[in-house]
Design an enzyme around this catalytic site. Structure first.
Site, PDB file in Angstrom:
ATOM      1  N   LYS A  24     -14.355   0.143  14.707  1.00  0.00           N
ATOM      2  CA  LYS A  24     -12.867  -0.541  14.954  1.00  0.00           C
ATOM      3  C   LYS A  24     -12.333  -0.087  16.289  1.00  0.00           C
ATOM      4  CE  LYS A  24      -8.365  -0.357  12.480  1.00  0.00           C
ATOM      5  NZ  LYS A  24      -7.653   0.170  11.454  1.00  0.00           N
ATOM      6  N   ASP A  66      -4.280  -6.095   4.548  1.00  0.00           N
ATOM      7  CA  ASP A  66      -5.342  -7.050   5.120  1.00  0.00           C
ATOM      8  C   ASP A  66      -5.530  -8.348   4.383  1.00  0.00           C
ATOM      9  OD1 ASP A  66      -6.839  -4.950   6.544  1.00  0.00           O
ATOM     10  OD2 ASP A  66      -7.421  -3.966   5.095  1.00  0.00           O
ATOM     11  N   ASN A 119       1.018  -1.279   0.032  1.00  0.00           N
ATOM     12  CA  ASN A 119      -0.013   0.064   0.019  1.00  0.00           C
ATOM     13  C   ASN A 119       0.942   1.275   0.045  1.00  0.00           C
ATOM     14  OD1 ASN A 119       0.642   0.771   2.719  1.00  0.00           O
ATOM     15  ND2 ASN A 119      -0.612  -1.006   3.197  1.00  0.00           N
ATOM     16  N   LYS A 159       9.436 -16.685 -10.680  1.00  0.00           N
ATOM     17  CA  LYS A 159       8.560 -15.567 -11.013  1.00  0.00           C
ATOM     18  C   LYS A 159       7.395 -15.990 -12.022  1.00  0.00           C
ATOM     19  CE  LYS A 159       9.187 -11.699 -14.259  1.00  0.00           C
ATOM     20  NZ  LYS A 159      10.172 -10.857 -15.075  1.00  0.00           N
ATOM     21  N   PHE A 175      -4.983   3.340  14.327  1.00  0.00           N
ATOM     22  CA  PHE A 175      -5.113   4.406  13.384  1.00  0.00           C
ATOM     23  C   PHE A 175      -6.169   3.749  12.318  1.00  0.00           C
ATOM     24  CE2 PHE A 175      -1.715   6.377  15.079  1.00  0.00           C
ATOM     25  CZ  PHE A 175      -1.496   7.590  14.757  1.00  0.00           C
ATOM     26  N   LYS A 202     -12.077  -4.016  18.405  1.00  0.00           N
ATOM     27  CA  LYS A 202     -10.729  -4.224  18.561  1.00  0.00           C
ATOM     28  C   LYS A 202     -10.282  -4.095  20.140  1.00  0.00           C
ATOM     29  CE  LYS A 202      -9.316  -3.629  13.777  1.00  0.00           C
ATOM     30  NZ  LYS A 202      -9.258  -4.963  13.328  1.00  0.00           N
TER      31      LYS A 202
END
Length: 402
Positions: free
Chosen positions: A337, A278, A209, A288, A323, A341
């Site tokens: 969240k 995730d 990301n 490859k 975060f 959590k």
């Protein structure tokens, strides 16, 4: 402050130079001595007499002054400084500082000082966002120079955008924070995570990301400066380890989970600023993967371990701050969240908004706490956001002791 400290204030050729008078006045009222260096351009916008009257000291400008021939002016001022502040700082000064150019008293003193350096830029938005200026600022930050980020608004030239000098109170607060660093986190052990993870597809490809790690590194640096013992667990990023911080480098989400779990019981707080993937590839290829004509590629993805949920269930005395990087329904998703959590805090931000989130040096946080409190940071530099978040952790520990 008991002992008078000295700030060497550089004033460059910006229309905002007049605000140097208020900066000087406020610092003097806080029992801080101010010694002003004006560039030739700075003297065009505010007279040396004004600043001499407010600082009750000579204003320096001539690199080859003969008033004190026995003293090398830039060396004497460099040694005198407890903080070296340039406000306002033009693109020209920033370019010279980044490239080691020393062609006037201000730049030679900058190169000679060992004091913390704080820069408050002020310029046209196009100058601020020019690739050369952005690169120069990055170079200075990598060398440890601190910045008070400019504000967005109507500029003197008539344009609207970022480039207006930060509020005087913000600049003065940043100076005082350097002169009197907080040690409120002394004795605390803080675990910080930062950056992205990479999930292998084959030996040359991966899923990841856009996380740059900047927020986590700012948090680690700020916590260490405030006396905490900090361990920074980071994904692959090109950032320098902050002074006094133990760095643990990981690559995958599984490695991040293992690194956090193995250290969690020994910490007082976990700040999960990393952006772990995730999903990961169920079976990454040993070799490859070759492109076969126009055929597509199907990857079987499986969820990664929910690290925050796992430690949230294990926590005892620890405070845990997560975060939430969102692009829509930020409050709804962040609160879900927080509850799911079992977190103490969730720091939410809209990463799709301008000047926020990944890669950039600024951010804006909405902080939700388990007590139901909601606070907004406003748009600030990530270093400022880091201290703002640590203030909330510090307050939570203080509350626990009552």
């Amino acid at each position: 402050m008991e002992k008078r400290k000295t700030v060497v204030l550089g004033v460059t050729g910006s229309i905002a130079a007049y605000k140097a008078a208020e900066i000087t006045s406020r610092l003097m009222k806080l029992n801080v001595d101010v010694r002003v260096i004006q560039t030739e351009g700075g003297a065009q916008f505010i007279t040396p007499l004004t600043l001499e009257t407010l600082s009750r000291a000579p204003v320096y400008g001539d690199q080859f002054s003969r008033e004190t021939p026995y003293d090398v002016e830039h060396i004497a001022l460099a040694k005198l400084a407890d903080v070296f502040l340039v406000a306002p700082a033009t693109a020209n000064f920033i370019a010279k500082a980044a490239n080691g150019v020393a062609d006037d008293l201000l730049t030679t003193t900058y190169l000679a000082t060992l004091a913390p350096v704080l820069i408050a830029p002020a310029m046209n938005v196009n100058m601020l966002t020019h690739p050369a200026t952005e690169q120069n600022i990055r170079v200075l930050k990598e060398r440890g120079v601190l910045f008070v980020e400019p504000e967005e608004g109507l500029l003197a030239c008539g344009d609207v955008g970022r480039g207006r000098l930060a509020p005087v109170e913000s600049i003065v607060s940043a100076v005082i924070a350097l002169l009197e660093p907080k040690q409120d986190l002394a004795g605390k052990r803080i675990l910080v995570t930062a950056g992205p993870t990479k999930e292998s597809i084959d030996p040359v490809r991966f899923l990841s990301n856009h996380s740059s790690g900047k927020m986590g590194f700012s948090l680690a640096k700020a916590a260490a400066k405030r006396g905490a013992k900090v361990t920074l667990i980071t994904g692959p990023v090109s950032l320098t380890t902050p002074a006094g911080v133990e760095r643990v480098s990981i690559t995958s989400s599984a490695e991040l989970c293992e690194a956090v779990e193995s250290r969690f019981s020994g910490c007082d707080a976990l700040i999960m600023a990393a952006a772990p993937a995730d999903f990961t590839v169920r079976n990454s290829a040993e070799h490859k993967i070759k492109k076969n004509g126009n055929d597509g590629l199907t990857l079987e993805l499986v969820p990664t371990q929910d690290i925050l949920k796992k430690v949230g269930q294990q926590k005892k005395h620890q405070l845990v701050m997560g975060f939430a990087a969102e692009t829509q329904n930020m409050e709804e998703n962040a609160l879900a969240k927080l509850e799911k959590k079992n977190l103490d805090f969730i720091a939410a931000n809209d990463v799709a908004a301008k000047d926020r989130g990944f890669a950039v040096d600024t951010n804006e946080i909405t902080l939700y706490s388990r007590s139901g409190k909601k606070e907004q940071s406003g748009l600030k530099a990530k270093d400022e956001i880091a201290d703002w978040l640590l203030d909330r952790l510090s307050a939570a520990w203080a509350e626990q002791q009552k």
